[in-house]
Enzyme design. Structure first.
Site, PDB file in Angstrom:
ATOM      1  N   GLY A 176      16.181  -3.962   0.857  1.00 53.76           N
ATOM      2  CA  GLY A 176      16.260  -4.075  -0.595  1.00 53.76           C
ATOM      3  C   GLY A 176      15.598  -5.341  -1.135  1.00 53.76           C
TER       4      GLY A 176
ATOM      5  CD  GLU B 253       8.207  -0.373  -2.381  1.00 49.26           C
ATOM      6  OE1 GLU B 253       7.078   0.143  -2.225  1.00 49.26           O
ATOM      7  OE2 GLU B 253       8.484  -1.533  -2.044  1.00 49.26           O
ATOM      8  CG  ASP B 254       6.742   2.264   0.769  1.00 50.54           C
ATOM      9  OD1 ASP B 254       7.551   1.449   0.266  1.00 50.54           O
ATOM     10  OD2 ASP B 254       5.942   1.934   1.674  1.00 50.54           O
ATOM     11  CB  ILE B 255      10.713   3.003   2.235  1.00 46.92           C
ATOM     12  CG1 ILE B 255      12.013   3.247   3.015  1.00 46.92           C
ATOM     13  CG2 ILE B 255       9.960   1.819   2.803  1.00 46.92           C
ATOM     14  CD1 ILE B 255      11.764   3.732   4.458  1.00 46.92           C
TER      15      ILE B 255
ATOM     16  CB  THR C 234      10.301  -5.298  -1.082  1.00 46.27           C
ATOM     17  OG1 THR C 234      10.177  -5.724   0.273  1.00 46.27           O
ATOM     18  CG2 THR C 234       8.929  -5.218  -1.722  1.00 46.27           C
TER      19      THR C 234
ATOM     20  CE  LYS D 223      13.817   2.675   7.400  1.00 47.99           C
ATOM     21  NZ  LYS D 223      13.208   1.686   8.307  1.00 47.99           N
TER      22      LYS D 223
ATOM     23  CG  ASP E 207      14.590  -1.517   5.960  1.00 51.56           C
ATOM     24  OD1 ASP E 207      15.784  -1.321   6.191  1.00 51.56           O
ATOM     25  OD2 ASP E 207      13.782  -1.869   6.847  1.00 51.56           O
TER      26      ASP E 207
ATOM     27  CG  ASP F 183       2.011   0.708   7.609  1.00 53.07           C
ATOM     28  OD1 ASP F 183       2.850   0.508   6.718  1.00 53.07           O
ATOM     29  OD2 ASP F 183       1.518  -0.203   8.311  1.00 53.07           O
TER      30      ASP F 183
ATOM     31  CE  LYS G 207      -3.365  -2.181   3.118  1.00 54.48           C
ATOM     32  NZ  LYS G 207      -3.960  -2.068   4.476  1.00 54.48           N
TER      33      LYS G 207
END
Ligand code: IMP
Ligand code: MG
Length: 175
Positions: free
Chosen positions: A105, A99-101, A107, A131, A103, A159, A43
């Site tokens: 890697g 993509e949001d973030i 995903t 990150k 971290d 979130d 999401k």
């Protein structure tokens, strides 16, 4: 999430300015390529995708994909799992994963490899946050909003156990 409001890390104004810049750069890079497919990862990317898609000046369509890599909260569950696939073929299309973030890697790496096997004309990634020091898997981020430290952030789509997703800024929490 604790009762305190998240501490502002990146303000609404700074986000807006960066998304303007990203949209300008992406519009220029894809100018002569025809339509691009903006592939939002649910999401977390839904707000970035909404903002970015409306600022582009090139033909674009919108698709979504959903993956799951974390349990509720911030405890990693291990493998990346495809929860919802795209509705139409991406073969021969120019795909920009939104993509949001990034971290660890995991995903983005999983997604890019999976999507590459479907033979798109090209595949790139636009990511709001990286990150840097937590990243374990080599991933290429073609368009990046901001680099941040190893802290848990919420807001602008991100979130913590479904809390904080619709905050207009990006904030740090102490779960
Ligand atoms: P990765 O596979 O470790 O790179 O993690 C990527 C996914 O973890 C992101 O798409 C987010 O859903 C989630 N994630 C990682 N860090 C954060 C954070 O600080 N806030 C919210 N979600 C995060
Ligand atoms: Mg995500």
């Amino acid at each position: 999430m604790s009762d305190e409001s998240p501490q502002v890390l990146i303000s609404e104004a700074d986000i807006s300015q960066r998304v303007d810049e990203l949209a300008e750069q992406i519009s220029a890079d894809y100018k002569d390529k025809g339509e691009i497919v903006l592939l939002g990862v649910l999401k977390g990317a839904f707000i970035l995708l909404a903002d970015l898609s409306r600022r582009l000046t090139i033909p674009r369509s919108v698709e979504f994909i959903a993956v799951s890599s974390y349990e509720d909260g911030d405890v990693p569950s291990g493998a990346v799992r495809l929860v919802m696939d795209v509705r139409s073929s991406i073969e021969g299309k120019h795909v920009l994963v939104v993509e949001d973030i990034v971290d660890t890697g995991q995903t983005l790496h999983y997604l890019i490899e999976m999507l590459k096997s479907r033979e798109p004309a090209s595949i790139k990634a636009c990511v709001m946050l990286h990150k840097e020091h937590s990243t374990e898997v080599d991933v290429e981020i073609d368009y990046l909003g901001f680099t941040i430290g190893d802290e848990w952030v919420v807001g602008y789509g991100l979130d913590y156990a479904e809390q904080g997703r619709t905050l207009p800024y990006i904030g740090v929490i102490n779960p």
